[in-house]
Design an enzyme around this catalytic site. Structure first.
Site, mmCIF file in Angstrom:
data_model
loop_
_atom_site.group_PDB
_atom_site.id
_atom_site.type_symbol
_atom_site.label_atom_id
_atom_site.label_comp_id
_atom_site.label_asym_id
_atom_site.label_seq_id
_atom_site.Cartn_x
_atom_site.Cartn_y
_atom_site.Cartn_z
ATOM 1 N N GLU A 1 27.269 -2.114 28.494
ATOM 2 C CA GLU A 1 25.887 -2.041 28.138
ATOM 3 C C GLU A 1 25.269 -1.661 29.340
ATOM 4 O OE1 GLU A 1 27.955 -4.580 27.097
ATOM 5 O OE2 GLU A 1 27.499 -4.995 24.925
ATOM 6 N N GLU B 1 32.694 -7.839 21.462
ATOM 7 C CA GLU B 1 32.266 -9.321 21.355
ATOM 8 C C GLU B 1 32.618 -9.668 19.918
ATOM 9 O OE1 GLU B 1 28.203 -7.451 22.195
ATOM 10 O OE2 GLU B 1 27.959 -9.489 23.433
#
Lengths: 341, 341, 341
Positions: free
Chosen positions: C183, C153
């Site tokens: 995740e 990210e």
């Protein structure tokens, strides 16, 4: 149309296709006058006569070099230096919104005679691009050479883009007929929707790279990126643009307008808003009598098209738009002729 | 479920995967009844029993030919001709919003008996697609043949799409098992989200081209476009769809729901709004006790996974979802059993 | 800067480029402290000194393994179990909005000492990513190894990403230096903008697949997807990142800020809103005196650049940013020196 713009734009009609050619030698720079004239032409179109528009250049080997830098330089003189240094984008957005409001009152021609004309030009570009993206006629850009900056943006605002695959004779570099947004090299950014169209077409990563680098890409790369619809030889440019335009001119104009609206406005809205927008467009196109005719005809031959002996060749006439007549009013005429029989 | 829809939809369960097959011979046309039934099934799912849904066809070599043209024709008769000719999309959007409101009051079944049923069908489609995009179960479309129009939209509303790579026997054209939105050839536009999904998946340029041309693309092209997740042989279709569904059925349902929401709703909102949406989804999934269990287990083995002797093969059981049990309630059971020991 | 974060971040300057290296051995896990420190550095930059930022890792062969799972585990303990089980994303969005409000009052350092610190960390990540996407300096991530989860990210929030093409020595799997959002394997979802950046970069279909599968992709695949700007050898990583950064450091900072804003905020808004945003950004960059200088210089040589004997080699100095000086204030100095002469 002002005296200038009438000579800057040449129009020619072939059946239901209108060909608009921009002529501003030697480099075919875009100006406020050209966009004003183009917007007038687009606004005056009637779906009964015109089903598609081809946007072309009257200058050989050049589509549109870019927007006139002289006019941008004048825009830069909009505000006195001490104000300019403290200007935030939201202040300019406010001024532009006021200009849009004044233009509704018919005051744009007056504004174009004041130092504020830069705002009028900027809004004029946005309106012209919006017309290309929303009229019920399909628009095809025939890109015969370089389309940089404002030229790239005008092409990206059309529904289809056909582009030549070879640079002009005598120029070695393929970017001689490239496309891109090089504004950054002059310390500027695109102003006619370039950042918005590129972000939506390519995503933020590629859009950032192209706009921050000012990359000019060749037709071949543009095709790979999906920025252009078709890459053809110089001879095939107008024939190919016309073939697409003629096929598109046979579409149901209510459906064309709805698809353009759904893709551009719906497709850039939150999903639930976009879905509702599509439903509205679906409804209006389904209510058109010509669509009802087409559905009835389709149902009568559904087994040939979907059955085990289905032949997609039969589908070709539907795809070409020759299976049914979607010209507005044709359904009523058809019904009337049936009654007479 | 109405008498009709119960026979139009077949359900079968394999472990935590529910397989829903649509059966409307001969062409597997989608109807309001099928969508009503499908929505009921999707709404009734419980995360404790069902972790994934496979959407399939019970008709060989045909996924869903398209939405029933008969029903669309009826929709076109919604308004008397003199009103239909002056309808703007916003009027229909208003009517559809009213219908949505009435459906909350449980009046949709009544509406479906009036001439307004076209509105109920259109909203029914949107609701079914919304369910596919928002339920905490992963949805996999097993596309065994053509998926045109409404069939394409239903597949695009699923999270994954597995598609056969060969046209049905006896048909030469690969588009015999193609996918696309050919509504325009009938003077219509997609009505179940096609313009919205294609614009978001491919960008406005490709979406415009596909919808204005009515292009039907082969599985191979669809894979290249990124419209489908996997292209497999006819024999491998259900095994492959089941493999994905079984793996996905082991995911944390709170995280699945959050990812679907973040991608579809967040991802179509202004960036700052989408980021906030993701934060909320991150929070709810991190608060699930099973996620805490997984994090604790991961931390105890972090050196094996990230250290110099890291072996990504160890990561496989995490990716497969066999390393931890995410079934809701399993964390409490685990804790209870530990206490007993 | 807290004692911890000062040693976690190393800064070095080369001309107008600031190089920030993250150092948190052994796995370079991202923490709230690192992000707090990074945000402080980004906020303190002055366009007159710094034109670009390179974000690098001080750990060999690892960019950022992922966000600290210990901190996420603490976040999961934010609410007592009976409340956690009934938490909806909108409740957390509400709490996060309150935390944002409190941080404006300067209370974040206090919050970070309470059980609510998880909210402060989550908002801290979002603010850091927002800074990377909005500062007038171009940001380049030099990805020297794995960038999973929060590391992915952070890289995606930079304007450019250069990545090594080979896995670290001794690791066979190319994913040893891969990128992705895994995740989901811990029952979580990305929390630093991963779902939002991937959806906007790749569209909803690919974003769903990557996030639901937790796929880690190699540099080669990342390049094909368009997730990274350039793939280079381990030796070429910093030289290449610096070459881009140095070129970008010569851009007009007003134009850089405007392009980043137009792409990220404008490009994720409804088209008409985005177009207005671009107009505002175009205006502010055109009002900068250095841009006026550049336009004047360009106009004086337009025939060489666009004429029949045009040579794109001449264009190279414009593209490199060496043709004009865009450092803020340079236009005034130039004018002053001309007056003296």
């Amino acid at each position: 149309m002002s005296k200038e713009s009438s000579s800057l734009l040449q129009t020619r009609r072939e059946g239901r296709v209108l060909i608009v050619s921009i002529k501003n030698p030697p480099y075919n720079l875009l100006t406020g006058d050209i966009l004003l004239g183009l917007a007038r032409i687009l606004r005056s179109l009637d779906v009964r006569d015109t089903g598609a528009v081809v946007l072309a250049s009257a200058i050989s080997d050049v589509f549109i070099s870019h927007y006139s830098v002289d006019e941008i330089l004048e825009f830069g003189e909009l505000l006195p230096p001490f104000l300019a240094a403290n200007t935030h984008p939201w202040m300019l957005r406010g001024l532009l919104a006021v200009e849009t409001g004044l233009s509704y009152l018919g005051l744009r021609p007056l504004l174009r005679m004041t130092p504020l004309k830069g705002l009028a030009h900027l809004n004029g570009y946005a309106e012209c691009a919006h017309l290309l993206r929303s009229i019920p006629q399909v628009t095809v850009a025939a890109v015969n050479g370089r389309a940089f900056g404002g030229g790239c943006e005008l092409a990206l605002s059309c529904d289809f883009r056909v582009m030549v695959d070879t640079p002009p004779e005598g120029t070695a570099d393929s970017r001689g007929c490239g496309i891109g947004q090089p504004e950054i090299v002059l310390g500027l950014i695109p102003g006619g929707g370039g950042t918005q169209m590129l972000t939506r077409m390519l995503g933020p990563a590629q859009a950032l790279e192209l706009c921050l680098e000012g990359t000019l890409i060749s037709g071949e790369e543009a095709l790979k990126y999906g920025l252009i619809t078709k890459l053809v030889s110089r001879e095939q440019l107008m024939p190919e643009a016309m073939t697409i335009a003629e096929r598109m001119a046979r579409r149901n104009p209510a459906a064309v307008a709805a698809i353009k609206d759904c893709v551009h406005t719906g497709g850039s809205s939150p999903l639930a808003v976009g879905i509702r927008r599509e439903q509205g467009g679906f409804g209006t196109s389904a209510l058109v009598p010509e669509a009802a005719n087409a559905m009835t005809k389709y149902l009568s031959g559904i087994d040939e098209l979907l059955g085990p002996k289905s032949n997609l060749a039969d589908f070709q006439s539907w795809k070409d738009g020759t299976a049914v007549d979607f010209t507005p009013g044709s359904a009523r005429k058809l019904q009337a002729s049936k009654k007479q029989v």
